[in-house]
Design an enzyme around this catalytic site. Structure first.
Site, PDB file in Angstrom:
ATOM      1  N   GLU A  79       5.929   5.563  -5.507  1.00  0.00           N
ATOM      2  CA  GLU A  79       5.494   5.878  -4.144  1.00  0.00           C
ATOM      3  C   GLU A  79       6.694   6.034  -3.204  1.00  0.00           C
ATOM      4  O   GLU A  79       7.658   5.261  -3.289  1.00  0.00           O
ATOM      5  CB  GLU A  79       4.586   4.739  -3.655  1.00  0.00           C
ATOM      6  CG  GLU A  79       4.039   4.869  -2.258  1.00  0.00           C
ATOM      7  CD  GLU A  79       3.119   3.697  -1.903  1.00  0.00           C
ATOM      8  OE1 GLU A  79       2.512   3.748  -0.821  1.00  0.00           O
ATOM      9  OE2 GLU A  79       3.010   2.740  -2.707  1.00  0.00           O
ATOM     10  N   LYS A 102      -2.334   9.654   0.301  1.00  0.00           N
ATOM     11  CA  LYS A 102      -2.892   8.325   0.034  1.00  0.00           C
ATOM     12  C   LYS A 102      -4.086   8.065   0.953  1.00  0.00           C
ATOM     13  O   LYS A 102      -4.008   8.284   2.167  1.00  0.00           O
ATOM     14  CB  LYS A 102      -1.806   7.265   0.260  1.00  0.00           C
ATOM     15  CG  LYS A 102      -2.168   5.847  -0.103  1.00  0.00           C
ATOM     16  CD  LYS A 102      -0.940   4.948   0.072  1.00  0.00           C
ATOM     17  CE  LYS A 102      -1.198   3.512  -0.343  1.00  0.00           C
ATOM     18  NZ  LYS A 102       0.017   2.676  -0.194  1.00  0.00           N
ATOM     19  N   CYS A 154      -0.871   3.835  -5.251  1.00  0.00           N
ATOM     20  CA  CYS A 154      -0.857   2.377  -5.087  1.00  0.00           C
ATOM     21  C   CYS A 154      -2.202   1.767  -4.685  1.00  0.00           C
ATOM     22  O   CYS A 154      -3.075   1.584  -5.523  1.00  0.00           O
ATOM     23  CB  CYS A 154       0.237   1.979  -4.098  1.00  0.00           C
ATOM     24  SG  CYS A 154       0.857   0.286  -4.358  1.00  0.00           S
TER      25      CYS A 154
END
EC number: 6.3.5.1
Length: 537
Positions: free
Chosen positions: A37, A109, A145
């Site tokens: 990330e 994300k 994540c």
């Protein structure tokens, strides 16, 4: 699986690491490489994300990567500005021939963590769309994540046809994180009947440490590959239906103590060197905290780059002097002994007129520690060696440390290590090679600031103290909760009071690596001036 060592803000350097890893992966026959990330900025970039020049540099480095990448596909994490919004993104780069990379898709994300050490809602807008890419004709789902810790993003991605999930991560380490993380990934793989490849950062960044331990998990929940902890690692796995196959053996699973020790070592190396220092210096007292700190520092930086200084006073025992000298010899570090008696006496001579008629108290004890701090900071300035403080979490919690004395320094290696774990880590380090004299580990802890002083004179037994601290600091337990666990109410009240009133000290302490689920830093933000706890005192 590109588990690389990124540095926050070093956008050009991170870009070069990405290119180097791409070329190595392509030479090994890989079709696609997945990076962590926010690969290009490092994690967490914090308020650097508010700077327009950061985003300009990210775009420039991205153009360099495209123009120099080998013929393969890559998934690279970076912040993406779209109009007035900023997203935590991953882009799919593809090159059919070397140097002809192009962006073919981008994913934003969706789940932005905003708890503990995370502040992503301060900077990012959440994404709201699934992203499926199709390298080599396979439908590959992308997540970042926190997305995998929630059902909706993963389920929606699989429902959209993903045959495999690739997850870029910046997942900080703490002592309970490894089993928790792997349990979640295995459960998700089984529930979704979809294999998962998870790539994490591996580096120290201020108080955070990222442990790597990237994993590949088949659809049945079985772990196919685990990358080593706290190391750079490129590993190759192949995708065959619902199964993954690793082309190399997994790293050995570490014990908790081995994991923590390795993480502390990496954090010291990254913090000291990234801040431009040429080594480290610390006060070696003959006690266990400084002994463990010295071992970590030498393992991190090399014995030739570490200096230990014994600073005896009239209350320093011959045992302490002998043990400090023995450890310095065992570790082959530079060792000096500098008495603080003359400087202490000079301070007292100047202060005597103002102190006339007062009794000796902690003032004189603190002056000893502050004299030592002056010596260490002078060495630091002259020799470009960072001062490592040696206080542990138990001491930091209850204020059993001197502001501008033994708290004086640039990096607090043991800041989040409870006292009992200090003993355990010291014993563990000696199993890897005897460097800490046994007597240092077995003798009663003492600050040696007064005749025959031991810590137990003013603190509860450390095993009990550590448990009370964990309950109050990490679990937010109340006075009643802790007393119900079997502790004397008056002792608990005293411990809570010490923790509360020493917040001002901790705010002025050096940064140190976060090891427990909640340290004294970003993930515990208590007001300094607060009347909340007075009812418990």
């Amino acid at each position: 699986m590109g588990q690389i060592h990124c540095w926050v803000g070093d956008i050009e350097g991170n870009g070069q690491k990405v290119l180097a890893a791409m070329k190595e992966a392509a030479d090994a026959g890989a079709d696609l490489i997945l990076f962590p990330e926010l690969t290009l900025t490092g994690y967490p970039p914090e308020d650097l994300l508010l700077r327009s020049d950061l985003h300009a540099r990210v775009m420039a480095v991205l153009a360099t990567i495209k123009a120099n990448m080998p013929a393969m596909d890559a998934l690279v994490g970076l912040p993406m500005q779209e109009g007035n919004e900023c997203f935590n993104s991953m882009i799919w780069l593809s090159a059919s021939e070397a140097g002809a990379g192009e962006e073919k898709a981008r994913y934003h994300k969706q789940q932005l963590p905003n708890y503990g050490v995370f502040d992503e809602k301060r900077y990012f807008t959440p994404g709201d769309a699934v992203c499926i890419i199709e390298p080599k004709g396979h439908k590959v789902g992308l997540l970042i994540c926190e997305d995998i810790w929630h059902q909706q993003p993963a389920e929606a991605t699989v429902a959209a046809g993903a045959e495999i999930l690739l997850i870029a991560n910046a997942s900080p380490y703490h002592t309970k994180k490894t089993p928790m993380r792997h349990r979640v990934l295995e459960q998700q793989a089984k529930k979704l009947n979809t294999p998962i490849v998870y790539v994490n950062h591996s580096c120290g960044q201020d108080e955070l440490i990222f442990d790597g331990q990237s994993v590949a998990i088949s659809a049945d929940g079985s772990e196919v590959y685990r990358a080593p902890a706290f190391e750079n690692n490129l590993a190759q796995v192949s995708f065959d239906g619902r199964q993954l196959h690793a082309k190399q053996a997994s790293a050995d699973e570490l014990t908790l103590l081995a994991e923590v020790y390795k993480g502390l070592t990496m954090s010291v190396r990254d913090y000291v060197l990234r801040n431009g220092f040429e080594g480290a210096v610390l006060g070696l007292s003959g006690g266990i905290d400084s002994a463990l700190t010295l071992a970590i520092a030498a393992d991190a930086l090399g014995a030739e780059n570490v200096q230990a200084v014994m600073m005896p006073f009239r209350y320093t025992s011959d045992m302490s002097i002998a043990d400090a000298a023995e450890q310095a010899k065992l570790m082959n570090v530079e060792y000096d002994a500098v008495s603080i008696e003359p400087m202490f006496d000079a301070f007292m001579q100047q202060l005597d007129p103002m102190f006339e008629g007062t009794a000796v108290d902690t003032t004189e004890e603190n002056l000893q520690a502050r004299s030592r701090g002056v010596v260490l900071m002078a060495i630091s300035n002259k020799r470009r060696r960072m001062v490592l403080t040696t206080g542990n979490k138990s001491e930091m919690a209850v204020g059993y440390a001197t502001l501008y004395g033994d708290m004086c320094g640039g990096f607090a290696v043991l800041k989040d290590i409870p006292k009992m774990m200090v003993f355990e880590l010291s014993r563990y380090r000696n199993t890897q090679g005897y460097v800490i004299p046994e007597r240092v580990i077995t003798r009663p802890p003492s600050a040696e600031l007064a005749p025959d002083q031991v810590d137990s004179d003013s603190l509860p037994d450390y095993a009990e103290l550590d448990d009370m601290i964990e309950r109050y600091v990490e679990q937010d337990a109340s006075l009643a909760d802790i007393v119900a666990a079997g502790y004397d109410e008056q002792v608990v009240r005293r411990v809570i009071r010490l923790i509360d009133i020493n917040e001002y000290k901790r705010r002025q302490s050096a940064v140190g690596p976060r090891i427990t689920p909640r340290g004294f830093a970003k993930d515990r933000r208590n007001p300094i001036c607060s009347g909340f706890g007075r009812a418990n005192w």
